[in-house]
Design a protein around this motif. Structure first.
Motif, mmCIF file in Angstrom:
data_model
loop_
_atom_site.group_PDB
_atom_site.id
_atom_site.type_symbol
_atom_site.label_atom_id
_atom_site.label_comp_id
_atom_site.label_asym_id
_atom_site.label_seq_id
_atom_site.Cartn_x
_atom_site.Cartn_y
_atom_site.Cartn_z
ATOM 1 N N TRP A 116 9.595 16.892 4.522
ATOM 2 C CA TRP A 116 10.194 16.019 5.154
ATOM 3 C C TRP A 116 10.520 16.153 6.806
ATOM 4 O O TRP A 116 10.589 15.180 7.609
ATOM 5 N N THR A 157 0.768 11.317 -9.755
ATOM 6 C CA THR A 157 0.699 13.014 -9.472
ATOM 7 C C THR A 157 1.318 13.259 -8.001
ATOM 8 O O THR A 157 2.217 14.142 -7.927
ATOM 9 N N PHE A 158 0.853 12.623 -7.144
ATOM 10 C CA PHE A 158 1.435 12.887 -5.731
ATOM 11 C C PHE A 158 2.362 12.047 -5.129
ATOM 12 O O PHE A 158 2.600 12.127 -4.063
ATOM 13 N N GLY A 159 2.884 10.887 -6.009
ATOM 14 C CA GLY A 159 3.832 10.182 -5.368
ATOM 15 C C GLY A 159 5.176 10.555 -5.164
ATOM 16 O O GLY A 159 5.616 11.105 -6.071
ATOM 17 N N VAL A 160 5.800 10.172 -4.155
ATOM 18 C CA VAL A 160 7.090 10.870 -3.753
ATOM 19 C C VAL A 160 8.136 10.333 -4.849
ATOM 20 O O VAL A 160 9.149 10.963 -5.152
ATOM 21 N N VAL A 202 -5.603 5.988 5.436
ATOM 22 C CA VAL A 202 -4.693 4.587 5.000
ATOM 23 C C VAL A 202 -3.358 4.767 5.426
ATOM 24 O O VAL A 202 -2.859 3.668 6.283
ATOM 25 N N LEU A 249 0.845 -1.291 -0.044
ATOM 26 C CA LEU A 249 -0.008 -0.147 -0.114
ATOM 27 C C LEU A 249 0.840 1.316 -0.004
ATOM 28 O O LEU A 249 0.631 2.153 -0.677
ATOM 29 N N LEU A 250 1.990 1.109 0.826
ATOM 30 C CA LEU A 250 2.812 2.267 0.890
ATOM 31 C C LEU A 250 3.353 2.822 -0.458
ATOM 32 O O LEU A 250 3.410 4.051 -0.779
ATOM 33 N N ALA A 260 -6.726 8.831 1.387
ATOM 34 C CA ALA A 260 -5.232 8.388 1.694
ATOM 35 C C ALA A 260 -4.733 8.622 2.828
ATOM 36 O O ALA A 260 -3.887 7.719 3.383
ATOM 37 N N TRP A 276 8.689 8.781 5.172
ATOM 38 C CA TRP A 276 7.705 9.252 4.493
ATOM 39 C C TRP A 276 6.400 8.821 4.936
ATOM 40 O O TRP A 276 5.504 9.787 5.079
ATOM 41 N N LEU A 277 6.157 7.718 5.416
ATOM 42 C CA LEU A 277 5.067 7.357 5.882
ATOM 43 C C LEU A 277 4.591 7.850 7.237
ATOM 44 O O LEU A 277 3.422 8.217 7.342
ATOM 45 N N HIS A 326 7.841 11.731 -7.987
ATOM 46 C CA HIS A 326 8.240 13.147 -8.022
ATOM 47 C C HIS A 326 9.776 13.137 -8.134
ATOM 48 O O HIS A 326 10.320 13.784 -8.847
ATOM 49 N N TYR A 327 10.513 12.283 -7.270
ATOM 50 C CA TYR A 327 11.985 12.418 -7.329
ATOM 51 C C TYR A 327 12.831 11.727 -8.541
ATOM 52 O O TYR A 327 13.528 12.442 -9.035
ATOM 53 N N PHE A 344 0.119 15.407 1.173
ATOM 54 C CA PHE A 344 0.724 14.924 -0.223
ATOM 55 C C PHE A 344 1.320 16.085 -1.011
ATOM 56 O O PHE A 344 1.008 16.298 -2.101
ATOM 57 N N TYR A 377 1.227 4.156 -2.909
ATOM 58 C CA TYR A 377 1.107 5.602 -3.004
ATOM 59 C C TYR A 377 2.165 6.248 -3.568
ATOM 60 O O TYR A 377 2.360 7.362 -4.236
ATOM 61 N N VAL A 428 4.088 17.935 -2.840
ATOM 62 C CA VAL A 428 5.175 17.305 -3.820
ATOM 63 C C VAL A 428 6.336 18.729 -3.930
ATOM 64 O O VAL A 428 5.737 19.459 -4.557
ATOM 65 N N PRO A 429 7.375 18.296 -3.472
ATOM 66 C CA PRO A 429 7.982 17.389 -2.752
ATOM 67 C C PRO A 429 7.411 17.358 -1.252
ATOM 68 O O PRO A 429 6.920 18.415 -0.939
ATOM 69 N N PRO A 430 7.736 16.185 -0.575
ATOM 70 C CA PRO A 430 6.898 16.100 0.629
ATOM 71 C C PRO A 430 7.816 17.064 1.611
ATOM 72 O O PRO A 430 9.017 17.454 1.399
#
Lengths: 313, 280
Positions: B52, A151-154, B247, A142-143, B244, B33-34, A157-158, B46, A146, B48-50
């Motif tokens: 940290w 679009t919002f995935g880290v 979750v 699941l982690l 999300a 990140w979690l 993005h990187y 969310f 995401y 982006v970038p997160p």
């Protein structure tokens, strides 16, 4: 101290004689009683199901209507089932790639970490590499689902920041399998790493000292000392990684549902769907036996090989 | 000359160390990140970038989990199953290991090798007949269907037998002379000396069943009876997908106990996995 030793020595001899005369029958009864819980559970949940799976592979059964004899029909169906064969092919591709990823980078990581002299650094690296292994596959899947979101995935993005074009990693026919391999690597590399590190640390230092005296450079020492001495561990790690990867289920079931199309479907997922979604118990049993056969062959190879390297030592 | 090569070697070693630290951080980044995301207020989600190192955190997402699914019941289900399985299979393993290590009886070695061969059996080979068996017994969707098959652990029998063999037989023979029965010898002589083996095995079994997804996913259907991993996946799929962030909070709540366990028992955990040769 000396008297104590002699007295235990004599009681041992005494008790051995005692046991030989009177205790043997009670040993037998106790032996069966003590082994009974494990053995009975084993018969009920391992031996019986193993035989039942073989039996079920010869019937048609949907769990609702009575089972019908199928002869070899389920086996013949597998040979003509291009869908199932493609899934089995996928699973082999995934497995080989997973083993290569574990053994290659895993060995590099183990070699690099073994040489570190700083204990805190070693501790940190062992922790960092090993920790993901302890997270439930469900949470990992699941982690990362995401993290790989377009679009919002880290992760997305990187990679984008590094110049990689943004893709929907998990729904791409090309990239979904490599994406799952990456997640599998992240989750499971700690296992191979720990085994290889232990293998490296078991190599006697004096072998390296002798090699240095003989004027061997780093590369020669790796080829002539490290690799041969590590080969049993490498082989063991290969076999165990293979068996683990061949049974892969959770990441595809949760992250891609086997898709897109069949791009990431594994044989265990197909088995699961055949048995518990379309209720074709007989055919699913054939698939289970395929998983078993592959693992059985690989394990046999392991024993064959083990005999060879044990002799060499 | 030697100074310069030494300096070069030192630099190289530190460059590699630096690279290693980076790979270590990269491995830990998803976990970080979690937790960071799970602690974000809804509006901040969310980015982006997160973020940290967020300066505003909230525990709202965690309480929201309890509103969406019977998370409390799931924790209890997970605990009940995992604790029962761990304790139960330690007992059956210890009894059997004692029989195989210390007692002589006809057929002992044959039985032991048949058990060992079972280490090769994949779960998938036994799941279909076991499902049918449980269905006929009316046990599908009960915790018994997950607990019962897990009460025997072949690997546990094997590891404990190896450990028992390393305990000098003089000890229990002396106890035997004093009139102790086999149960007393096992529980008062052998097991107290087996602490490291028992705890490594207990931790290994605990994390294996705490994390297992395949089996409980097939056998447990009611949300209240699901274990955490199964409930987590169900939560994500519920009503077109739970928020999300919720979750994430749920995932964080599965990972956190493992993280704590790991920090306390790192050595035992790594060794148990390494010596078992099996993946979690």
């Amino acid at each position: 101290m000396a008297t104590a030793t002699t007295s235990t020595g004599s009681t041992t001899k005494h008790s051995r004689r005692l046991r030989g005369m009177t205790a043997r029958r009670s040993d037998t009864v106790a032996g069966y009683l003590f082994a009974a819980p494990a053995v009975l559970l084993f018969l009920l949940f391992f031996a019986l199901p193993l035989l039942a799976t073989i039996g079920l592979s010869f019937v048609h059964w949907d769990l609702l209507t009575p089972p019908r004899a199928a002869g070899l029909a389920n086996y013949e169906r597998l040979l003509g089932d291009s869908h199932a064969l493609r899934v089995i092919g996928n699973t082999f591709v995934f497995t080989f790639a997973s083993v290569v990823l574990h053994l290659g980078p895993g060995l590099l990581m183990a070699l690099a970490v073994q040489r570190r002299s700083s204990r805190p650094l070693k501790y940190f690296l062992r922790t960092a590499y090993f920790f993901p292994l302890l997270i439930s596959w469900a949470a990992v899947a699941l982690l990362w689902q995401y993290a790989m979101h377009p679009t919002f995935g880290v992760f997305t993005h990187y990679l984008g920041a590094l110049g990689v074009p943004t893709t929907s990693w998990l729904t791409s026919p090309t990239w979904s399998l490599p994406a799952l391999l990456l997640v599998d690597f992240w989750h499971t590399i700690g296992f191979t790493f720990v085994i290889l590190l232990a293998g490296l640390q078991a190599i006697p230092v004096n072998l390296y000292e002798a090699a240095i005296v003989d004027g061997a450079g780093a590369l020669r020492r790796f080829w002539n000392v490290t690799l041969p001495m590590l080969s049993p561990t490498l082989f063991f790690a290969t076999v165990v990684s293979f068996i683990g990867a061949f049974q892969i289920f959770e990441p595809m079931y949760i992250m891609t549902n086997g898709g897109p199309g069949d791009a990431t479907r594994s044989i265990v997922q197909l088995l699961y769907e055949t048995a518990f979604r379309s209720f074709e118990v007989g055919y699913a049993s054939v698939l289970a036996l395929v998983v078993f056969a592959v693992i059985f062959i690989v394990t046999l190879l392991q024993f064959r090989f083990a005999r060879r390297w044990v002799h060499e030592r | 000359m030697t100074d310069r090569t030494q300096a070069a070697r030192l630099a190289r070693r530190h460059a590699l160390s630096l690279l290693l630290v980076l790979t270590g951080l990269l491995m830990l980044a998803p976990v970080h990140w979690l937790f960071v995301t799970a602690l974000q207020p809804a509006g901040n989600a969310f980015s982006v970038p997160p973020d940290w190192l967020p300066d505003k955190v909230t525990f709202h997402n965690f309480s929201a989990v309890f509103d969406l699914i019977p998370y409390g019941e799931m924790i209890l289900s997970s605990l009940k199953i995992t604790v029962t399985v761990t304790a139960g299979s330690l007992i059956t393993s210890a009894l059997a290991a004692y029989a195989f290590a210390r007692l002589r009886f006809p057929g002992r070695d044959v039985i032991f090798f048949v058990l060992l061969a079972a280490l090769m059996l994949p779960q998938q080979l036994t799941v279909i007949p076991t499902f049918i068996l449980m269905r006929n017994l009316g046990l599908v969707d009960t915790h018994a269907s997950v607990i019962l098959p897990a009460l025997v652990n072949v690997l546990g029998i094997f590891l404990l037998r190896q450990f028992f063999l390393s305990i000098p037989p003089e000890l229990d023979e002396a106890a035997r002379i004093d009139g102790a029965g086999h149960l007393r010898i096992l529980f008062q002589v052998i097991l107290p000396l087996s602490g490291p083996a028992l705890s490594a095995l207990a931790i290994f079994i605990f994390q294996l069943y705490w994390n297992d997804f395949f089996w409980p996913n097939i056998f447990l259907n009611s949300p209240g009876k699901m274990t955490l991993p199964v409930g987590l996946v169900a939560l994500q799929g519920s009503q077109g997908g739970a928020p999300a962030l919720v979750v994430f909070a749920a995932i964080a709540m599965i990972v956190a106990p493992v993280l704590v366990l790991f920090l306390f028992f790192q050595r035992a955990l790594i060794e148990s996995v390494a010596s078992s040769g099996l993946k979690g």
